[in-house]
Design a protein around this motif. Structure first.
Motif, PDB file in Angstrom:
ATOM      1  N   PRO A  37      -2.972  -1.063  -4.358  1.00 41.37           N
ATOM      2  CA  PRO A  37      -4.257  -1.439  -3.754  1.00 41.37           C
ATOM      3  C   PRO A  37      -4.754  -0.308  -2.863  1.00 41.37           C
ATOM      4  O   PRO A  37      -3.958   0.441  -2.283  1.00 41.37           O
ATOM      5  CB  PRO A  37      -3.921  -2.686  -2.927  1.00 41.37           C
ATOM      6  CG  PRO A  37      -2.614  -3.164  -3.425  1.00 41.37           C
ATOM      7  CD  PRO A  37      -1.893  -1.993  -3.998  1.00 41.37           C
ATOM      8  N   GLN A  38      -6.041  -0.192  -2.745  1.00 43.56           N
ATOM      9  CA  GLN A  38      -6.630   0.874  -1.943  1.00 43.56           C
ATOM     10  C   GLN A  38      -6.854   0.408  -0.501  1.00 43.56           C
ATOM     11  O   GLN A  38      -7.149  -0.752  -0.248  1.00 43.56           O
ATOM     12  CB  GLN A  38      -7.976   1.303  -2.543  1.00 43.56           C
ATOM     13  CG  GLN A  38      -7.861   1.915  -3.933  1.00 43.56           C
ATOM     14  CD  GLN A  38      -7.074   3.218  -3.921  1.00 43.56           C
ATOM     15  OE1 GLN A  38      -7.432   4.162  -3.223  1.00 43.56           O
ATOM     16  NE2 GLN A  38      -5.995   3.253  -4.685  1.00 43.56           N
ATOM     17  N   TYR A  39      -6.679   1.321   0.417  1.00 49.62           N
ATOM     18  CA  TYR A  39      -7.051   1.058   1.802  1.00 49.62           C
ATOM     19  C   TYR A  39      -7.976   2.174   2.270  1.00 49.62           C
ATOM     20  O   TYR A  39      -8.033   3.247   1.664  1.00 49.62           O
ATOM     21  CB  TYR A  39      -5.820   0.954   2.704  1.00 49.62           C
ATOM     22  CG  TYR A  39      -4.990   2.222   2.806  1.00 49.62           C
ATOM     23  CD1 TYR A  39      -5.292   3.202   3.759  1.00 49.62           C
ATOM     24  CD2 TYR A  39      -3.901   2.433   1.961  1.00 49.62           C
ATOM     25  CE1 TYR A  39      -4.534   4.356   3.856  1.00 49.62           C
ATOM     26  CE2 TYR A  39      -3.138   3.579   2.053  1.00 49.62           C
ATOM     27  CZ  TYR A  39      -3.458   4.541   3.000  1.00 49.62           C
ATOM     28  OH  TYR A  39      -2.716   5.688   3.091  1.00 49.62           O
ATOM     29  N   TYR A  88       0.813  -1.216   0.000  1.00 48.72           N
ATOM     30  CA  TYR A  88       0.000   0.000   0.000  1.00 48.72           C
ATOM     31  C   TYR A  88       0.850   1.271   0.000  1.00 48.72           C
ATOM     32  O   TYR A  88       0.313   2.371  -0.083  1.00 48.72           O
ATOM     33  CB  TYR A  88      -0.918   0.031   1.235  1.00 48.72           C
ATOM     34  CG  TYR A  88      -1.923  -1.091   1.296  1.00 48.72           C
ATOM     35  CD1 TYR A  88      -3.077  -1.075   0.521  1.00 48.72           C
ATOM     36  CD2 TYR A  88      -1.716  -2.186   2.145  1.00 48.72           C
ATOM     37  CE1 TYR A  88      -4.003  -2.102   0.586  1.00 48.72           C
ATOM     38  CE2 TYR A  88      -2.634  -3.223   2.205  1.00 48.72           C
ATOM     39  CZ  TYR A  88      -3.772  -3.165   1.418  1.00 48.72           C
ATOM     40  OH  TYR A  88      -4.680  -4.196   1.483  1.00 48.72           O
ATOM     41  N   ARG A  89       2.171   1.093   0.117  1.00 48.52           N
ATOM     42  CA  ARG A  89       3.051   2.254   0.334  1.00 48.52           C
ATOM     43  C   ARG A  89       3.960   2.534  -0.869  1.00 48.52           C
ATOM     44  O   ARG A  89       4.844   1.731  -1.184  1.00 48.52           O
ATOM     45  CB  ARG A  89       3.916   1.988   1.572  1.00 48.52           C
ATOM     46  CG  ARG A  89       3.136   1.830   2.854  1.00 48.52           C
ATOM     47  CD  ARG A  89       4.047   1.401   3.986  1.00 48.52           C
ATOM     48  NE  ARG A  89       5.200   2.283   4.126  1.00 48.52           N
ATOM     49  CZ  ARG A  89       6.259   2.020   4.887  1.00 48.52           C
ATOM     50  NH1 ARG A  89       6.320   0.882   5.553  1.00 48.52           N
ATOM     51  NH2 ARG A  89       7.265   2.876   4.960  1.00 48.52           N
ATOM     52  N   PRO A  90       3.787   3.681  -1.506  1.00 49.28           N
ATOM     53  CA  PRO A  90       4.639   4.028  -2.653  1.00 49.28           C
ATOM     54  C   PRO A  90       6.080   4.330  -2.265  1.00 49.28           C
ATOM     55  O   PRO A  90       6.959   4.365  -3.128  1.00 49.28           O
ATOM     56  CB  PRO A  90       3.951   5.269  -3.243  1.00 49.28           C
ATOM     57  CG  PRO A  90       3.237   5.885  -2.078  1.00 49.28           C
ATOM     58  CD  PRO A  90       2.767   4.728  -1.247  1.00 49.28           C
ATOM     59  N   ASP A  91       6.336   4.539  -0.954  1.00 51.22           N
ATOM     60  CA  ASP A  91       7.694   4.850  -0.513  1.00 51.22           C
ATOM     61  C   ASP A  91       8.520   3.597  -0.248  1.00 51.22           C
ATOM     62  O   ASP A  91       9.688   3.688   0.119  1.00 51.22           O
ATOM     63  CB  ASP A  91       7.655   5.731   0.747  1.00 51.22           C
ATOM     64  CG  ASP A  91       6.962   5.043   1.917  1.00 51.22           C
ATOM     65  OD1 ASP A  91       6.106   4.172   1.678  1.00 51.22           O
ATOM     66  OD2 ASP A  91       7.274   5.385   3.077  1.00 51.22           O
ATOM     67  N   THR A  92       7.926   2.402  -0.445  1.00 53.00           N
ATOM     68  CA  THR A  92       8.674   1.151  -0.296  1.00 53.00           C
ATOM     69  C   THR A  92       9.037   0.606  -1.669  1.00 53.00           C
ATOM     70  O   THR A  92       8.405   0.942  -2.678  1.00 53.00           O
ATOM     71  CB  THR A  92       7.849   0.083   0.445  1.00 53.00           C
ATOM     72  OG1 THR A  92       6.735  -0.307  -0.375  1.00 53.00           O
ATOM     73  CG2 THR A  92       7.332   0.611   1.777  1.00 53.00           C
ATOM     74  N   LYS A 128      19.772  -0.163  -4.353  1.00 52.34           N
ATOM     75  CA  LYS A 128      20.991   0.643  -4.419  1.00 52.34           C
ATOM     76  C   LYS A 128      20.816   1.808  -5.385  1.00 52.34           C
ATOM     77  O   LYS A 128      21.353   2.904  -5.175  1.00 52.34           O
ATOM     78  CB  LYS A 128      22.170  -0.230  -4.841  1.00 52.34           C
ATOM     79  CG  LYS A 128      22.651  -1.176  -3.752  1.00 52.34           C
ATOM     80  CD  LYS A 128      23.829  -2.013  -4.224  1.00 52.34           C
ATOM     81  CE  LYS A 128      24.291  -2.972  -3.124  1.00 52.34           C
ATOM     82  NZ  LYS A 128      25.413  -3.825  -3.583  1.00 52.34           N
ATOM     83  N   ALA A 129      20.052   1.578  -6.445  1.00 55.42           N
ATOM     84  CA  ALA A 129      19.814   2.621  -7.447  1.00 55.42           C
ATOM     85  C   ALA A 129      18.781   3.634  -6.971  1.00 55.42           C
ATOM     86  O   ALA A 129      18.727   4.757  -7.479  1.00 55.42           O
ATOM     87  CB  ALA A 129      19.353   1.989  -8.762  1.00 55.42           C
ATOM     88  N   HIS A 130      17.963   3.224  -5.985  1.00 58.12           N
ATOM     89  CA  HIS A 130      16.906   4.115  -5.464  1.00 58.12           C
ATOM     90  C   HIS A 130      16.973   4.150  -3.935  1.00 58.12           C
ATOM     91  O   HIS A 130      16.124   3.578  -3.244  1.00 58.12           O
ATOM     92  CB  HIS A 130      15.532   3.625  -5.922  1.00 58.12           C
ATOM     93  CG  HIS A 130      15.308   3.703  -7.391  1.00 58.12           C
ATOM     94  ND1 HIS A 130      14.883   4.856  -8.025  1.00 58.12           N
ATOM     95  CD2 HIS A 130      15.502   2.773  -8.367  1.00 58.12           C
ATOM     96  CE1 HIS A 130      14.783   4.630  -9.325  1.00 58.12           C
ATOM     97  NE2 HIS A 130      15.160   3.378  -9.563  1.00 58.12           N
ATOM     98  N   PRO A 131      17.959   4.814  -3.396  1.00 61.48           N
ATOM     99  CA  PRO A 131      18.136   4.856  -1.931  1.00 61.48           C
ATOM    100  C   PRO A 131      16.992   5.542  -1.200  1.00 61.48           C
ATOM    101  O   PRO A 131      16.895   5.439   0.025  1.00 61.48           O
ATOM    102  CB  PRO A 131      19.455   5.625  -1.760  1.00 61.48           C
ATOM    103  CG  PRO A 131      19.597   6.430  -3.018  1.00 61.48           C
ATOM    104  CD  PRO A 131      19.001   5.585  -4.103  1.00 61.48           C
ATOM    105  N   GLU A 132      16.146   6.251  -1.948  1.00 56.77           N
ATOM    106  CA  GLU A 132      15.021   6.927  -1.316  1.00 56.77           C
ATOM    107  C   GLU A 132      13.904   5.945  -0.927  1.00 56.77           C
ATOM    108  O   GLU A 132      13.011   6.275  -0.127  1.00 56.77           O
ATOM    109  CB  GLU A 132      14.443   8.004  -2.255  1.00 56.77           C
ATOM    110  CG  GLU A 132      13.603   7.493  -3.427  1.00 56.77           C
ATOM    111  CD  GLU A 132      14.431   6.979  -4.612  1.00 56.77           C
ATOM    112  OE1 GLU A 132      13.825   6.652  -5.651  1.00 56.77           O
ATOM    113  OE2 GLU A 132      15.673   6.913  -4.489  1.00 56.77           O
ATOM    114  N   LEU A 133      13.956   4.728  -1.485  1.00 57.81           N
ATOM    115  CA  LEU A 133      12.916   3.736  -1.204  1.00 57.81           C
ATOM    116  C   LEU A 133      13.209   2.997   0.102  1.00 57.81           C
ATOM    117  O   LEU A 133      14.349   2.660   0.389  1.00 57.81           O
ATOM    118  CB  LEU A 133      12.817   2.727  -2.350  1.00 57.81           C
ATOM    119  CG  LEU A 133      12.360   3.280  -3.700  1.00 57.81           C
ATOM    120  CD1 LEU A 133      12.415   2.184  -4.761  1.00 57.81           C
ATOM    121  CD2 LEU A 133      10.958   3.860  -3.612  1.00 57.81           C
ATOM    122  N   GLU A 134      12.164   2.750   0.863  1.00 59.29           N
ATOM    123  CA  GLU A 134      12.312   2.014   2.110  1.00 59.29           C
ATOM    124  C   GLU A 134      12.247   0.506   1.858  1.00 59.29           C
ATOM    125  O   GLU A 134      11.634   0.052   0.888  1.00 59.29           O
ATOM    126  CB  GLU A 134      11.214   2.413   3.101  1.00 59.29           C
ATOM    127  CG  GLU A 134      11.348   3.848   3.614  1.00 59.29           C
ATOM    128  CD  GLU A 134      10.372   4.139   4.743  1.00 59.29           C
ATOM    129  OE1 GLU A 134       9.941   3.189   5.421  1.00 59.29           O
ATOM    130  OE2 GLU A 134      10.044   5.317   4.941  1.00 59.29           O
TER     131      GLU A 134
END
Length: 347
Positions: free
Chosen positions: A218-220, A200-204, A261-267
């Protein structure tokens, strides 16, 4: 100096809630009561099934559970693998000679009963994933107790000095009361109501990967995030372990590592099993039931650096069972005396 670590289970909430709200029978009773509440799940089930239909299904499940599942052999033909067979036989042993009411059957035992009951319908069975998800919503909602479970910390101030003695604190509970008391996160081995499931999290990385395929996440339902959390429910230790490993493997596999490694902003949120596997010294098990968590006891047994387990028990049955599943030097302690000590009560 020997390190002390703690693992907490639901017994902690039962002690400090100062009522029966988090005992098994109370959670099941609340689940049935919630289903009777008009419109409570209309948004959750989105018209696919009504609360009345779910209630009717549960009543039929209860009847089947008592007449088939608890007799073990009668339900074996619907078991799909060794884990289900083992869980079914263990469950039938626990209820042998008993005639439990609906509220006396273990919450997680219902999950196994649900799977086997559905399988008994053969080609008319509902997709098991959808059925499990629906039951999970009901159980998590009942445990959450309209948010009251997250307020137990208001009764726990007397426990803070004791908590500070532990080097590492782990919990099997979904609430964050210990986190609040200590003012820092503890390790939630089975997830937390406060953490959305990664899909559900775009930051992961998981959420990001879904979006890269052109699909929407998916919606919550806002205000009901706890239903869509990373809380793990399962009918056995193996069942829970498989779910934990699948979740963590999202971030552990080599391809994922390249993208991270290419996207360190992702959790990369993971269940903290590696942290649990590497503890040293003594491990205090407080409020932990010896049933349905074989994955936890396996990690304890496999860790050569755990020199002693201290198990706080509320009954002889649990004390006997835990000594069968833990292969470490173990000390059995009376949990009632422990809580009296914490509260400053004298024997």
């Amino acid at each position: 100096m020997i390190e002390s670590n703690a693992l907490f289970g639901n017994g902690l909430n039962i002690e400090f809630s100062e009522n029966d709200d988090y005992k098994n029978w109370a959670i099941l009773s609340r689940m049935i009561k919630n289903l009777a509440e008009s419109g409570r799940y209309d948004d959750v089930f989105a018209g696919k099934i009504s609360s009345d239909e779910m209630k009717d299904f549960l009543e039929r499940l209860n009847e089947w559970f008592k007449n088939k599942a608890l007799k073990g052999i009668a339900a074996l033909k619907w078991a799909e693998n060794e884990d289900e067979v083992s869980a079914l036989m263990e469950m039938s042993k626990r209820y042998k000679g008993k005639d439990p009411s609906v509220l006396e059957i273990g919450l997680e035992d219902y999950l196994l009963g649900l799977k086997l009951f559905n399988a008994s319908y053969g080609t008319d069975a509902v997709p098991s994933d959808a059925l499990f998800q629906g039951m999970s919503y009901l159980m998590l909602d009942a445990i959450y107790n309209n948010g009251l479970i997250e307020r137990i910390y208001t009764n726990m101030e007397c426990y803070k000095p004791e908590l500070l003695k532990f080097k590492n604190i782990f919990t099997l509970n979904y609430d964050s009361n210990v986190d609040v008391i200590l003012d820092h996160p503890v390790y939630h081995l089975h997830g937390s109501f406060r953490t959305l499931h990664h899909e559900y999290r775009p930051d992961t990385f998981k959420g990001w990967a879904i979006l890269q395929t052109g699909k929407a996440l998916p919606q919550y339902i806002s205000g009901k995030e706890y239903l869509y959390s990373d809380a793990v429910l399962g009918f056995s230790g193996r069942d829970k372990w498989d779910k934990i490993c699948k979740y963590n493997d999202t971030y552990d596999n080599p391809l994922s590592q390249v993208f991270l490694k290419a996207h360190p902003e992702l959790e990369a949120p993971k269940y903290p099993v590696e942290e649990f596997k590497t503890i040293k010294g003594h491990l205090h098990l407080i409020g932990v039931c010896p049933n349905n968590d074989s994955h936890i006891f396996k990690m304890i047994n496999d860790n050569i650096n755990i020199s002693k387990v201290l198990y706080y028990t509320a009954c002889d049955e649990d004390a006997e069972q835990v000594q069968k599943v833990i292969r470490k030097p173990i000390q059995i302690l009376n949990v009632f005396k422990y809580w009296d000590h914490i509260r400053g009560k004298k024997a």
